[in-house]
Design an enzyme around this catalytic site. Structure first.
Site, short mmCIF file in Angstrom:
data_model
loop_
_atom_site.label_atom_id
_atom_site.label_comp_id
_atom_site.label_asym_id
_atom_site.label_seq_id
_atom_site.Cartn_x
_atom_site.Cartn_y
_atom_site.Cartn_z
N GLY A 65 -3.00 -10.36 -8.87
CA GLY A 65 -3.92 -9.93 -7.82
C GLY A 65 -5.33 -9.77 -8.34
N GLY A 67 -7.89 -11.54 -8.16
CA GLY A 67 -8.98 -11.94 -7.28
C GLY A 67 -9.24 -10.95 -6.17
N GLY A 68 -8.45 -9.88 -6.12
CA GLY A 68 -8.56 -8.90 -5.04
C GLY A 68 -9.63 -7.85 -5.28
N PHE A 69 -9.78 -7.00 -4.29
CA PHE A 69 -10.77 -5.91 -4.28
C PHE A 69 -10.67 -5.05 -5.55
CE2 PHE A 69 -11.36 -1.49 -2.23
CZ PHE A 69 -12.71 -1.43 -2.54
N LYS A 120 6.16 -1.10 -0.49
CA LYS A 120 5.56 -0.48 -1.67
C LYS A 120 6.49 0.58 -2.26
CE LYS A 120 1.88 -1.18 -3.08
NZ LYS A 120 1.44 -2.16 -4.11
#
Length: 373
Positions: free
Chosen positions: A10, A12-14, A159
């Site tokens: 992940g 490339g995520g926030f 989650k």
């Protein structure tokens, strides 16, 4: 640990991007593998600029691709697993969320064993703990409280299952005879530059005469700045590699918050945007109890229409509860075990986020200008 390497899913995520920016500063780190479904040219360029003594290897692929995961994990010392589908509005199909968030995590853990990766840090979510009812009040909650989300909504459910899998994997035997050690971090609602939730709220207000939609006026929460969440991940990987600190951290989860004032979601959006003339909606709104039951009716309508039409309600009971509860948590355990202290103060976090919000406002003005020409 000399000459170690780290895989970040992940990336490339926030949050993932912020973790990478801090990781490149770590001593004796020879390689960072950045993994995501796809990376745009701008992000690739940013990653290339970050390379110094540390090699950055870009890996594009699917978290459900077992051979790909096994290759990605080879010769890796630490995995930071942030990749997931975040969806609180029911836009993404349930099966997709469960596959990526749960099965993807399980496959990555199995790849860890085969590649003998000794450290695994999982980015969990505050939603693993709740809230289960808007009437339930949790103030400065802590890890010793037995809180668990009971909503069937796919995101919190996935989650929760993924976190359980990660913590249960602590102590697994690795292929080379070593042992896998894991921990999980549960950040609060994350804000900061690049937040797609904050961006959506700001852009919606800019298209609505500067009026911010009410998303959670009855809530009291303690949002956390993205830079501080990234910092907590760095401290967790350091601690799990420290023979003195690691025993108390293995198999544990930690709430990650900072010194952002406790406030409603609506007030947070207003605080970060009022400088640009955005304002709260002053119109009368339904009582919370009525909103909850309207959400229930919308769920029934969605269920009845399902055989002939996909109707996604604007909100449901879970969203009403999530957005309007008193739900705050302390970071004392992370402070004790990980030596966590927020890297950014509230004033610094606010300033950086407000500057970014300003760029969204400027972009909106440019768009309007181009349309009138």
């Amino acid at each position: 640990m000399t000459g170690w390497s780290c895989l970040v899913t992940g990336a490339g995520g926030f949050l993932g991007q912020r973790i990478i920016r801090l990781l490149v500063k770590e001593k004796e780190l020879k390689e960072i593998r950045v993994l995501d479904k796809a990376f745009g040219p701008e992000l690739r360029e940013e990653f290339s600029k970050l390379q110094n003594k540390t090699k950055l290897t870009v890996l594009e692929g699917d978290i459900l691709d077992e051979p790909f995961l096994k290759r990605a994990c080879q010769d890796v010392s630490v995995i930071i697993h942030t990749a997931c589908i975040i969806d609180v509005f029911g836009v993404t199909h349930r099966e997709s969320i469960m596959n990526v968030n749960v099965k993807g995590t399980q496959l990555l853990l199995e790849a860890c064993v085969q590649a003998s990766v000794p450290v695994f840090i999982y980015t969990s979510s505050i939603e693993v703990a709740g809230p289960n009812s808007y009437k339930e009040i949790i103030q400065n909650g802590h890890e010793e409280e037995p809180l668990e989300n009971t909503w069937p909504a796919p995101y919190p459910h996935s989650k929760k299952l993924a976190e359980k899998a990660v913590l249960a994997a602590n102590g697994w035997n690795l292929k080379n005879g070593g042992t896998l050690y894991t921990c999980a971090l549960r950040p609060m609602y994350i804000y900061g530059e690049g937040s797609r939730f904050l961006s959506a709220s700001i852009n919606e207000a800019l298209n609505n005469n500067g009026i911010l939609s009410s998303v959670g006026k009855f809530s009291t929460v303690n949002p956390v700045y993205v830079g501080n969440v990234a910092w907590a991940h760095i401290l967790a990987l350091r601690a799990l590699q420290d023979p003195k600190k690691a025993p108390s951290i293995r198999g544990q989860f930690y709430y990650i918050s900072d010194d952002t004032p406790h406030q409603s979601y609506d007030n947070l959006n207003y605080t970060l945007s009022k400088e640009f003339g955005l304002r709260l909606d002053s119109r009368w709104s339904f009582p919370l109890s009525l909103m909850y039951w309207i959400g229930f009716l919308l769920e029934i309508v969605s269920f009845l229409l399902r055989p002939i039409y996909t109707y996604r309600p604007p909100f449901n009971r879970h969203i009403v509860t999530l957005s309007n509860s008193v739900f705050t948590f302390s970071y004392k355990k992370a402070q004790r075990d990980l030596a966590y202290k927020p890297l950014y103060s509230w004033e610094e976090a606010k300033q950086k986020t407000v500057e970014w919000v300003g760029s969204l406002v400027d972009r909106h003005k440019e768009t309007l200008k181009s349309k009138t020409q």
